[in-house]
Design a protein around this motif. Structure first.
Motif, short mmCIF file in Angstrom:
data_model
loop_
_atom_site.label_atom_id
_atom_site.label_comp_id
_atom_site.label_asym_id
_atom_site.label_seq_id
_atom_site.Cartn_x
_atom_site.Cartn_y
_atom_site.Cartn_z
N UNK A 52 0.75 -1.37 0.06
CA UNK A 52 -0.07 -0.15 -0.22
C UNK A 52 0.95 1.35 0.10
N UNK A 53 2.10 1.04 -0.27
CA UNK A 53 3.15 2.00 -0.02
C UNK A 53 2.89 3.09 1.32
N UNK A 458 -3.73 5.57 11.26
CA UNK A 458 -2.43 6.45 11.16
C UNK A 458 -2.10 6.31 9.40
N UNK A 459 -2.61 5.26 8.76
CA UNK A 459 -2.38 4.95 7.27
C UNK A 459 -2.90 5.96 6.49
N UNK A 460 -4.36 6.28 6.79
CA UNK A 460 -5.03 7.12 5.84
C UNK A 460 -4.60 8.10 5.04
N UNK A 461 -3.91 9.13 5.89
CA UNK A 461 -3.12 10.20 5.43
C UNK A 461 -2.12 9.81 4.31
N UNK A 462 -1.33 8.85 4.62
CA UNK A 462 -0.25 8.17 3.84
C UNK A 462 -0.94 7.78 2.41
N UNK A 463 -1.87 6.95 2.42
CA UNK A 463 -2.63 6.53 1.38
C UNK A 463 -3.20 7.65 0.47
N UNK A 465 -2.23 10.90 0.18
CA UNK A 465 -1.24 11.84 -0.31
C UNK A 465 -0.77 10.86 -1.56
N UNK A 466 -0.40 9.51 -1.54
CA UNK A 466 0.11 8.64 -2.42
C UNK A 466 -0.95 8.54 -3.51
#
Length: 577
Positions: A52-53, A458-463, A465-466
Motif C-alpha cells: 500500500x506504499x 495512521x495510514x489514511x493520510x499516507x494513502x 497523499x500517495x
C-alpha cells in the motif's frame, strides 16, 4: 538431530547429536517456533504496508529509485546519492534488477528493504539466543516485529544506510562469537566476509561507525593470533573490496568534494549552538522512545518519555552484567568448564554462548559489551549534534540503529524479573524484579498500542497523499506538460512516478534554483521552450508564481490535480535569469 538437556532460561546448554534413521529433518524447539511465528507476523505486517506504499513515498526515496532505474538501464553507476558524497547507493543496486523488469514501482523498490528486515529479524534472534537465552530472544523478536510509523519508515523506505547496515553488524558479531567458540567451519572465509561487511557498511552509512568499531574490536579479541597471518590479509582484502566504490570516488573527487570534507561540513553547519540540556533532552526524551517505537511520529507524550530516562541506567546495568559474565568465564577453571558443558548440564551461566569453549564464553561477554558501547557511542554522537535539540522529531531516524542493542538494554530487566519469579532473591530483589516485570510489560504494551493505532488509523493520510501523487503523475503523463518546475518534495517523486516521461527541475519557494540532485533534469527543463509549473495549492511558490504572471491571458492554472496547480504559460517564467 540434536537434543538439549534443558530448555528454560536457567542457562543455555550444549546440544549433542542423536542418531536417527532416515533423512535428517530440522526441528525447531518451542522458543524457535514461537519466534518464527512472531517473525512471520512482523514480516507480513510490513508486506501489507509495502503493497500500500505506507509510509508515504517522497523525493529522497525517489532519488534512490531513479538511480536504481539508471543502474538497471546501464546509464549510471553512482557511488553516492545524487548530489552528495557520503551516502552509499547499495539500496539502489539491490533494487535495480527488480525495477529493470517491473519498471518504476514503490512496492517493487521497497521489496529488498523488506527482505533485509526479515534477515535482520532472523539474525537478531540468532545473536540474542547465542548471547543470552532462548525465551529472551523470543521477547526481542516480538518487540522488533512491532512498529509504528517512525520505526517502519526506517525499515522499509529506501533512503539509504540503515536497513542494510543493521543486519551486517549482527552478522559480524555472530561471526566473531562463532570463531571464538569454534563453531565456524571455514574460518578464513568467515574473516574475509567480516571485512567485506565492514567495508559495505562504511560505504553505505557512516552513522554505523560506532558499531563497526566495537564489532571489529570483538573480532580482534576473538581471533587476534589468527589475524597475524592469512586471516588478517583476507580481512583487509574483504574490507577494501567492500569500501572500494568510496575509495575510487574519493580519489577522483575535486578539492573539498571528498566524503570526509562534505560530511564534516554537513555535520557542522553554522548556527546557534543549543545548550547541552536541550540536546540531551531531545536525544533521550524524544529520540530514544521514537527510535524504539514507543511514540507516534508526531512526538512523544510525557507518559511515553520514561524509557528515555531509563535508557542510560539500563546501559550501565547491561555493561555491569557483561563484565560479570566475562569475569565469571575468565575465573572458571578449564576442567570445571568442561564438566559444566557436558550434555544434559547447565552452561557456565546466563549470557554464556553455547557451543563450547571457554574462549567462546568470554567473547560472548565481549559481544554483549560491544552492543552496550555501540549504543552509548551512537547516542553520544547524536546528542553532540544541534539537531538533537532543534529538530528531534525529524532526526530521531538517526537513532534507529539503537535497535541493534535492544537485547543488551533489556537483559538486566529480564534477569531481575526472572530471579523474582523464581524466588531466588530476597525481599529487595523481589521488589526490583517486580519493577523490572512492570517495565517490560509497559514497554511491550506501549509499543503494541502505538503500532495498532498506526495500523488502524495512521495510514489514511499516507494513502491519500500517495493517491494524489499518482493522479498528478497520470495527468501530466497523459496531457503534459512534460518538462516542469516544482519544489523539492514534488519533483523527483513526480519524475519517478512517470518513469521519466515527465522531468521536473527543483525551485525554492521564491522561484530561485533549488536542490537539484540530478543535474541533467535541470538542464533538460532549462532547454524547454515552454516549461510548466507544478505547485501545491496556495503554497508560497503558488502565490509567487501568480504575482509574476499577473493579469496575463495565460495566468490561469491549466488545471488542479490532486492538491496541485499545474501552470503552463505561453512564455517561460524564469526570474533567476
Amino acid at each position: 538431530m540434536k537434543h538439549s538437556g534443558r530448555d528454560d532460561d536457567g542457562g543455555v546448554v550444549v546440544s549433542h547429536p542423536e542418531q536417527h534413521r532416515g533423512p535428517w529433518r530440522p526441528r525447531l524447539d518451542r522458543p524457535a517456533l514461537v519466534a518464527l511465528l512472531v517473525g512471520l507476523v512482523g514480516v507480513g505486517y510490513r508486506l501489507v504496508l509495502t503493497l500500500y506504499t505506507v509510509p508515504v513515498s517522497n523525493s529522497d526515496e525517489a532519488t534512490f529509485g531513479l538511480a536504481a532505474l539508471h543502474i538497471g538501464q546501464g546509464r549510471e553507476r553512482p557511488v553516492f546519492l545524487y548530489g552528495q558524497h557520503y551516502m552509499g547507493m547499495l539500496e539502489s543496486y539491490l533494487a535495480a534488477p527488480l525495477l529493470a523488469v517491473a519498471g518504476p514501482s514503490w512496492p517493487v523498490l521497497r521489496l529488498p528493504m523488506l527482505a533485509l528486515y526479515a534477515v535482520f529479524l532472523y539474525l537478531a534472534y540468532r545473536l540474542t539466543r547465542r548471547l543470552y537465552t532462548p525465551w529472551f530472544a523470543v521477547l526481542v523478536v516480538g518487540l522488533l516485529a512491532l512498529g509504528p510509523e517512525r520505526v517502519v519508515r526506517d525499515q522499509l523506505t529506501v533512503v539509504g544506510g540503515r536497513p542494510e547496515v543493521k543486519p551486517a553488524v549482527l552478522l559480524m558479531l555472530l561471526i566473531a562469537v562463532g570463531l571464538a567458540a569454534g563453531t565456524v567451519r571455514h574460518r578464513r572465509l568467515a574473516v574475509a566476509l567480516f571485512g567485506l561487511l565492514v567495508g559495505l557498511a562504511a560505504w553505505s552509512d557512516w552513522l554505523i561507525l560506532p558499531y563497526l568499531a566495537v564489532a571489529g574490536l570483538a573480532l580482534v579479541w576473538a581471533v587476534r593470533r589468527e589475524l597475524l597471518g592469512w586471516s588478517g590479509l583476507l580481512l583487509v582484502a574483504g574490507f577494501v573490496a567492500g569500501v572500494a566504490p568510496m575509495i575510487v570516488d574519493n580519489l577522483r573527487a575535486g578539492p573539498g568534494e571528498d566524503s570526509l570534507t562534505v560530511f564534516r561540513e554537513v555535520s557542522t553547519k553554522a548556527g546557534p549552538s543549543p545548550q547541552w540540556s536541550d540536546r540531551i533532552s531531545g536525544g533521550l526524551l524524544e529520540g530514544v522512545p521514537l527510535a524504539h517505537g514507543l511514540c507516534p511520529v508526531d512526538g512523544c507524550g510525557r507518559w511515553q518519555q520514561w524509557f528515555g530516562l531509563l535508557y542510560p541506567v539500563l546501559l550501565v546495568a547491561a555493561a555491569v552484567l557483561a563484565l560479570l559474565a566475562y569475569r565469571r568465564a575468565a575465573n572458571t577453571p578449564r576442567d570445571t568448564w568442561a564438566a559444566d558443558t557436558q550434555p544434559g548440564t547447565q552452561s557456565a551461566g546466563p549470557g554464556t554462548p553455547p557451543g563450547g569453549t571457554l574462549r567462546g564464553a568470554r567473547v560472548g561477554a565481549v559481544a554483549q559489551l560491544a552492543l552496550v558501547v555501540g549504543a552509548a557511542l551512537t547516542l553520544l554522537s547524536y546528542v553532540r549534534s544541534p539537531l538533537a535539540a532543534t529538530s528531534p522529531l525529524d532526526n530521531a531516524r538517526y537513532l534507529s540503529v539503537l535497535q541493534l542493542s535492544l537485547p543488551a538494554v533489556l537483559w538486566p530487566l529480564w534477569v531481575a524479573a526472572l530471579a523474582c519469579w523464581r524466588g531466588t532473591v530476597g525481599a529487595l530483589g523481589r521488589l526490583a524484579g517486580a519493577l523490572a516485570t512492570a517495565v517490560l510489560a509497559a514497554l511491550t504494551a506501549t509499543t503494541l498500542v502505538v503500532t495498532v493505532l498506526f495500523a488502524s488509523t495512521g495510514t489514511a493520510a499516507s494513502r491519500t497523499e500517495e493517491r494524489q501523487a499518482r493522479e498528478l503523475a497520470a495527468a501530466l503523463r497523459a496531457d503534459g506538460p512534460h518538462e516542469v518546475y516544482g519544489d523539492y518534495w514534488t519533483c523527483n517523486r513526480l519524475t519517478f512516478n512517470t518513469d521519466e516521461s515527465v522531468v521536473c527541475a527543483v525551485l525554492d519557494g521564491d522561484l530561485s534554483p533549488g536542490q537539484n540532485r540530478y543535474r541533467p533534469y535541470w538542464r533538460q527543463v532549462g532547454r524547454a521552450a515552454r516549461p510548466g509549473y507544478v505547485v501545491e495549492v496556495d503554497s508560497p511558490m503558488d502565490r509567487r508564481l501568480r504575482r509574476l504572471l499577473g493579469d496575463r491571458p495565460d495566468a490561469a492554472a491549466v488545471r488542479e490535480v490532486g492538491g496541485y496547480r499545474v501552470y503552463h504559460p505561453d512564455t517561460p517564467v524564469r526570474p533567476w535569469r
